[in-house]
Design a protein around this motif. Sequence first.
Motif, PDB file in Angstrom:
ATOM      1  N   GLU A 202      97.977  35.532  18.460  1.00 52.12           N
ATOM      2  CA  GLU A 202      98.245  36.806  19.132  1.00 52.12           C
ATOM      3  C   GLU A 202      99.056  37.735  18.227  1.00 52.12           C
ATOM      4  O   GLU A 202      98.732  38.915  18.079  1.00 52.12           O
ATOM      5  CB  GLU A 202      99.004  36.574  20.450  1.00 52.12           C
ATOM      6  CG  GLU A 202      98.207  35.842  21.523  1.00 52.12           C
ATOM      7  CD  GLU A 202      97.920  34.387  21.157  1.00 52.12           C
ATOM      8  OE1 GLU A 202      98.743  33.763  20.437  1.00 52.12           O
ATOM      9  OE2 GLU A 202      96.855  33.868  21.547  1.00 52.12           O
ATOM     10  N   GLU A 203     100.110  37.184  17.633  1.00 52.53           N
ATOM     11  CA  GLU A 203     100.935  37.994  16.738  1.00 52.53           C
ATOM     12  C   GLU A 203     100.108  38.516  15.565  1.00 52.53           C
ATOM     13  O   GLU A 203     100.174  39.688  15.203  1.00 52.53           O
ATOM     14  CB  GLU A 203     102.109  37.150  16.201  1.00 52.53           C
ATOM     15  CG  GLU A 203     103.170  36.816  17.234  1.00 52.53           C
ATOM     16  CD  GLU A 203     104.188  35.813  16.711  1.00 52.53           C
ATOM     17  OE1 GLU A 203     105.374  36.147  16.641  1.00 52.53           O
ATOM     18  OE2 GLU A 203     103.772  34.684  16.347  1.00 52.53           O
TER      19      GLU A 203
ATOM     20  N   GLU B  12      97.865  41.385  16.391  1.00 50.99           N
ATOM     21  CA  GLU B  12      98.559  42.658  16.571  1.00 50.99           C
ATOM     22  C   GLU B  12      98.963  43.241  15.214  1.00 50.99           C
ATOM     23  O   GLU B  12      98.838  44.453  14.991  1.00 50.99           O
ATOM     24  CB  GLU B  12      99.787  42.454  17.462  1.00 50.99           C
ATOM     25  CG  GLU B  12     100.183  43.746  18.171  1.00 50.99           C
ATOM     26  CD  GLU B  12     101.271  43.497  19.209  1.00 50.99           C
ATOM     27  OE1 GLU B  12     101.207  42.447  19.892  1.00 50.99           O
ATOM     28  OE2 GLU B  12     102.171  44.350  19.311  1.00 50.99           O
ATOM     29  N   LEU B  13      99.412  42.361  14.314  1.00 47.10           N
ATOM     30  CA  LEU B  13      99.769  42.833  12.971  1.00 47.10           C
ATOM     31  C   LEU B  13      98.530  43.388  12.249  1.00 47.10           C
ATOM     32  O   LEU B  13      98.600  44.401  11.557  1.00 47.10           O
ATOM     33  CB  LEU B  13     100.379  41.680  12.149  1.00 47.10           C
ATOM     34  CG  LEU B  13     101.756  41.187  12.617  1.00 47.10           C
ATOM     35  CD1 LEU B  13     102.162  39.931  11.846  1.00 47.10           C
ATOM     36  CD2 LEU B  13     102.814  42.285  12.458  1.00 47.10           C
TER      37      LEU B  13
ATOM     38  N   HIS C  46      97.459  32.067  11.227  1.00 45.45           N
ATOM     39  CA  HIS C  46      97.885  32.938  10.131  1.00 45.45           C
ATOM     40  C   HIS C  46      96.704  33.519   9.349  1.00 45.45           C
ATOM     41  O   HIS C  46      96.905  34.193   8.360  1.00 45.45           O
ATOM     42  CB  HIS C  46      98.752  32.117   9.178  1.00 45.45           C
ATOM     43  CG  HIS C  46      98.002  30.921   8.648  1.00 45.45           C
ATOM     44  ND1 HIS C  46      97.836  29.766   9.380  1.00 45.45           N
ATOM     45  CD2 HIS C  46      97.334  30.740   7.491  1.00 45.45           C
ATOM     46  CE1 HIS C  46      97.123  28.913   8.662  1.00 45.45           C
ATOM     47  NE2 HIS C  46      96.804  29.479   7.518  1.00 45.45           N
TER      48      HIS C  46
ATOM     49  N   LYS D 269     111.385  40.976  15.408  1.00 47.64           N
ATOM     50  CA  LYS D 269     111.698  39.958  16.410  1.00 47.64           C
ATOM     51  C   LYS D 269     111.761  38.560  15.756  1.00 47.64           C
ATOM     52  O   LYS D 269     112.680  37.778  16.013  1.00 47.64           O
ATOM     53  CB  LYS D 269     110.602  39.991  17.490  1.00 47.64           C
ATOM     54  CG  LYS D 269     110.766  39.009  18.636  1.00 47.64           C
ATOM     55  CD  LYS D 269     110.044  39.490  19.900  1.00 47.64           C
ATOM     56  CE  LYS D 269     110.080  38.452  21.016  1.00 47.64           C
ATOM     57  NZ  LYS D 269     109.082  37.379  20.851  1.00 47.64           N
ATOM     58  N   ARG D 270     110.787  38.279  14.891  1.00 51.26           N
ATOM     59  CA  ARG D 270     110.763  36.972  14.237  1.00 51.26           C
ATOM     60  C   ARG D 270     112.017  36.774  13.377  1.00 51.26           C
ATOM     61  O   ARG D 270     112.588  35.678  13.339  1.00 51.26           O
ATOM     62  CB  ARG D 270     109.505  36.831  13.368  1.00 51.26           C
ATOM     63  CG  ARG D 270     108.225  36.604  14.190  1.00 51.26           C
ATOM     64  CD  ARG D 270     107.003  36.457  13.289  1.00 51.26           C
ATOM     65  NE  ARG D 270     106.978  35.177  12.567  1.00 51.26           N
ATOM     66  CZ  ARG D 270     106.509  34.058  13.055  1.00 51.26           C
ATOM     67  NH1 ARG D 270     106.011  34.015  14.266  1.00 51.26           N
ATOM     68  NH2 ARG D 270     106.529  32.957  12.336  1.00 51.26           N
TER      69      ARG D 270
ATOM     70  N   ILE E 211     107.067  43.032  15.587  1.00 51.20           N
ATOM     71  CA  ILE E 211     106.880  41.570  15.648  1.00 51.20           C
ATOM     72  C   ILE E 211     107.729  40.873  14.590  1.00 51.20           C
ATOM     73  O   ILE E 211     108.384  39.861  14.863  1.00 51.20           O
ATOM     74  CB  ILE E 211     105.387  41.210  15.452  1.00 51.20           C
ATOM     75  CG1 ILE E 211     104.606  41.547  16.724  1.00 51.20           C
ATOM     76  CG2 ILE E 211     105.225  39.720  15.099  1.00 51.20           C
ATOM     77  CD1 ILE E 211     103.133  41.212  16.655  1.00 51.20           C
ATOM     78  N   ASN E 212     107.756  41.445  13.411  1.00 47.52           N
ATOM     79  CA  ASN E 212     108.535  40.811  12.343  1.00 47.52           C
ATOM     80  C   ASN E 212     110.032  40.992  12.574  1.00 47.52           C
ATOM     81  O   ASN E 212     110.826  40.098  12.232  1.00 47.52           O
ATOM     82  CB  ASN E 212     108.115  41.361  10.986  1.00 47.52           C
ATOM     83  CG  ASN E 212     106.892  40.608  10.452  1.00 47.52           C
ATOM     84  OD1 ASN E 212     106.733  39.424  10.742  1.00 47.52           O
ATOM     85  ND2 ASN E 212     106.044  41.301   9.713  1.00 47.52           N
TER      86      ASN E 212
ATOM     87  N   HIS F 114     107.301  46.218  11.162  1.00 51.13           N
ATOM     88  CA  HIS F 114     106.628  46.010  12.446  1.00 51.13           C
ATOM     89  C   HIS F 114     107.550  45.272  13.428  1.00 51.13           C
ATOM     90  O   HIS F 114     108.264  44.334  13.034  1.00 51.13           O
ATOM     91  CB  HIS F 114     105.351  45.198  12.239  1.00 51.13           C
ATOM     92  CG  HIS F 114     104.429  45.262  13.420  1.00 51.13           C
ATOM     93  ND1 HIS F 114     104.642  44.529  14.556  1.00 51.13           N
ATOM     94  CD2 HIS F 114     103.313  46.010  13.643  1.00 51.13           C
ATOM     95  CE1 HIS F 114     103.677  44.802  15.428  1.00 51.13           C
ATOM     96  NE2 HIS F 114     102.849  45.698  14.897  1.00 51.13           N
TER      97      HIS F 114
ATOM     98  N   ILE G  46     102.301  31.525  12.077  1.00 51.19           N
ATOM     99  CA  ILE G  46     102.347  32.592  13.074  1.00 51.19           C
ATOM    100  C   ILE G  46     101.194  32.439  14.090  1.00 51.19           C
ATOM    101  O   ILE G  46     100.121  31.965  13.759  1.00 51.19           O
ATOM    102  CB  ILE G  46     102.265  33.956  12.342  1.00 51.19           C
ATOM    103  CG1 ILE G  46     102.331  35.126  13.301  1.00 51.19           C
ATOM    104  CG2 ILE G  46     101.030  34.043  11.493  1.00 51.19           C
ATOM    105  CD1 ILE G  46     102.369  36.464  12.549  1.00 51.19           C
ATOM    106  N   SER G  47     101.447  32.871  15.330  1.00 52.07           N
ATOM    107  CA  SER G  47     100.437  32.673  16.386  1.00 52.07           C
ATOM    108  C   SER G  47      99.281  33.659  16.225  1.00 52.07           C
ATOM    109  O   SER G  47      99.394  34.710  15.591  1.00 52.07           O
ATOM    110  CB  SER G  47     101.071  32.875  17.763  1.00 52.07           C
ATOM    111  OG  SER G  47     101.273  34.259  17.991  1.00 52.07           O
TER     112      SER G  47
END
Lengths: 410, 410
Positions: A119-120, A123-124, A146, A209-210, A206-207, A204, A116-117
């Motif tokens: 940035e992500e 935010e998490l 990560h 979306k992933r 982000i997840n 979340h 994972i990046s």
Amino acid sequence: MKRKGILIILDGLGDRPVKELDGKTPLEYAKTPNMDKLAKIGILGQQDPIAPGKPAGSDTAHLAIFGYDPYQTYRGRGFFEALGVGLDLDEDDLAFRVNFATIENGIITDRRAGRISTEEAHELAKAIQENVKIPVEFIFVGATGHRAVLVLKGMAKGYKVGENDPHEAGKPPHRFEYADEDSKKVAEILEEFVQKAHEVLEKHPINKKRRKEGKPVANYLLIRGAGTYPNIPMKFTEEWKVKAAAVVATALVKGVARAIGFEVYTPEGATGEYNTDPMAKAKKVVELLNDYDFVFLHFKPTDAAGHDNNPMKKVEMIEKADEMIGYIIDNIDLENTVIAITGDHSTPCEVKNHSGDPVPLLIAGGGVRADYTESFGERECMRGGIGRVRGKYIVPMMMDLMGRTEKFGA
Amino acid sequence: MKRKGILIILDGLGDRPVKELDGKTPLEYAKTPNMDKLAKIGILGQQDPIAPGKPAGSDTAHLAIFGYDPYQTYRGRGFFEALGVGLDLDEDDLAFRVNFATIENGIITDRRAGRISTEEAHELAKAIQENVKIPVEFIFVGATGHRAVLVLKGMAKGYKVGENDPHEAGKPPHRFEYADEDSKKVAEILEEFVQKAHEVLEKHPINKKRRKEGKPVANYLLIRGAGTYPNIPMKFTEEWKVKAAAVVATALVKGVARAIGFEVYTPEGATGEYNTDPMAKAKKVVELLNDYDFVFLHFKPTDAAGHDNNPMKKVEMIEKADEMIGYIIDNIDLENTVIAITGDHSTPCEVKNHSGDPVPLLIAGGGVRADYTESFGERECMRGGIGRVRGKYIVPMMMDLMGRTEKFGA
């Protein structure tokens, strides 16, 4: 006469013969005109960060190379990880290294959540910090990729706690073990923290979306490396009376450098990954050398290639490092500088982890007695003039050539 | 990736230049195609079993090579001799190494009773066990040749007792010295034991026969090497998590191997003497490698030739050992094995005893970085890639190549 010093650590540099490299090691196989030039005018050897045959971690090895006995000083990686992301810890804090990971039906399917990046992950981490409530104050921040750091305020006494990381995919997370009552309390807090963080991560955006994109979700935390403040002072800059700077991207190594008094710089483009920009680092080193007496440059991806058992990638990373070193030596006054190049440990491709093999060592610059060696490589280092020394002697040898040692006796 | 390990110790291997060998050492002079082959594909060095310039005994040297500081662990050879003949000692037992010797008119004329056979010695030992009465319980058993072991039950506290061995023929036996009251009691018991055993031996049929044949009689006991249980655990097999076997004929070394958890094998024909059958040992090693992770092979007669100041005999024994090693490497998968060859100490012919010279060391097999060396010998070892290390690092270096070390740090 005083000289300046540059210590360059190519992480995991040492290796073993590799069949696909014609039986050479990656360092022997790589085209390294700049390091070879330094080998010719300088001196080579082999260094054991801890002792012959003993694999060192990146943190313990760096401590050793900076002159601190890791058996005396090391109190877990979490401490250095926390310093490395810029946290200032209190003496009674307990810090952990954390991975964002992927869990499916109770099984860890990816220990790095598909890498994972940054940035992500940041935010998490923010979501966890804001939404998770546990019985003690905590700090949870993202590092690079990560990686993340957890600090439990005031819980240092419970440092004898284990980890939930199974260290390979396809297994369920472990339960946290503990060795005493204080650590049992920490273990319980960690179980609660991991569960609550899991709930926050699952839902979340982000997840979501992933998941939609078919990427591994970062829905679980693997926690390890409980660390507290070392119990002895490690005042590198005071001991040697030098102004010291470090150019580092990797949080763990940043933390070690901060712990011993270095000012730490991470130039833009320096990522600690294969995509790192070595020239950004080289330029930073040359720039810092105007203001500092001692500059430490850390280069990470050589180690990653060893862990990945990718000899050609390791060759490529060593060649990148050689260009970086070329820029540095072309832009400094070598006669008034002492430059040392080594690894913190060997990470042989065949081992896919750190080994206890000795590490190639090169010292060049003003005042250095040259030996008969012609190029920088494991085999050539075996006949080098430095011989085989412990890692803790590298800095004293450099400082002595730099005119900064003190006589013992009359 | 895990490999198996073979540690071969050619006892007393190291030597000094010998005039009649054109100024070469026995190892340099001997034809050793198999060890030379390993030197070419492997790595050489020098090891100091204890420290530069310090002669080590066979027992202390083996302890050091297996990773145990002899200054911490060594409590006298008697303990290892007793284990080596298969006795299981209690913690309060006191054990001694004994020689059958010849005394005439109060003078020791032969310290080994004409190198009396094992069979004769065992029968004499039995007669002593059955007919001698002293104030404490004792065990007296024959080992190989003129060697025997005495155990005084429950007398460990009196370990500060001397010996009656004058260490050269033509002198009377010493009286046992002692350093404290407990040891004084042991000294008195030993004087009584020696006297009573002398009476039993004098009239024994074996000695009557030897006298008739003009052979030196075994009519006296020389006692030395008081030893008790080491005070710290030495759990080689547990520490390294390996199943380990030893192929040894010499009682003292058998005892060391047993003490640290090895299962000990002595194949038929392996005698520990010049007449030993090296191929029997080689075959045993290859066979054991199917079931064990780590096999230790001990070869004694190289040491005897040094003690006897017989350089050509030492050359012959080294060549025998080379054939033994040839059989082994022809019958194993070298890429999946790590093989180390060294001596426990140097026994230079000119010294006729152990010396503090460093000992040649060779490591070859899977994962080993080759150096520039071409053959196995003292001079070539000086430019070897291992450099000069302490004996205690041999096993960690092997275990690291075998994939069995653990990282310290992260």
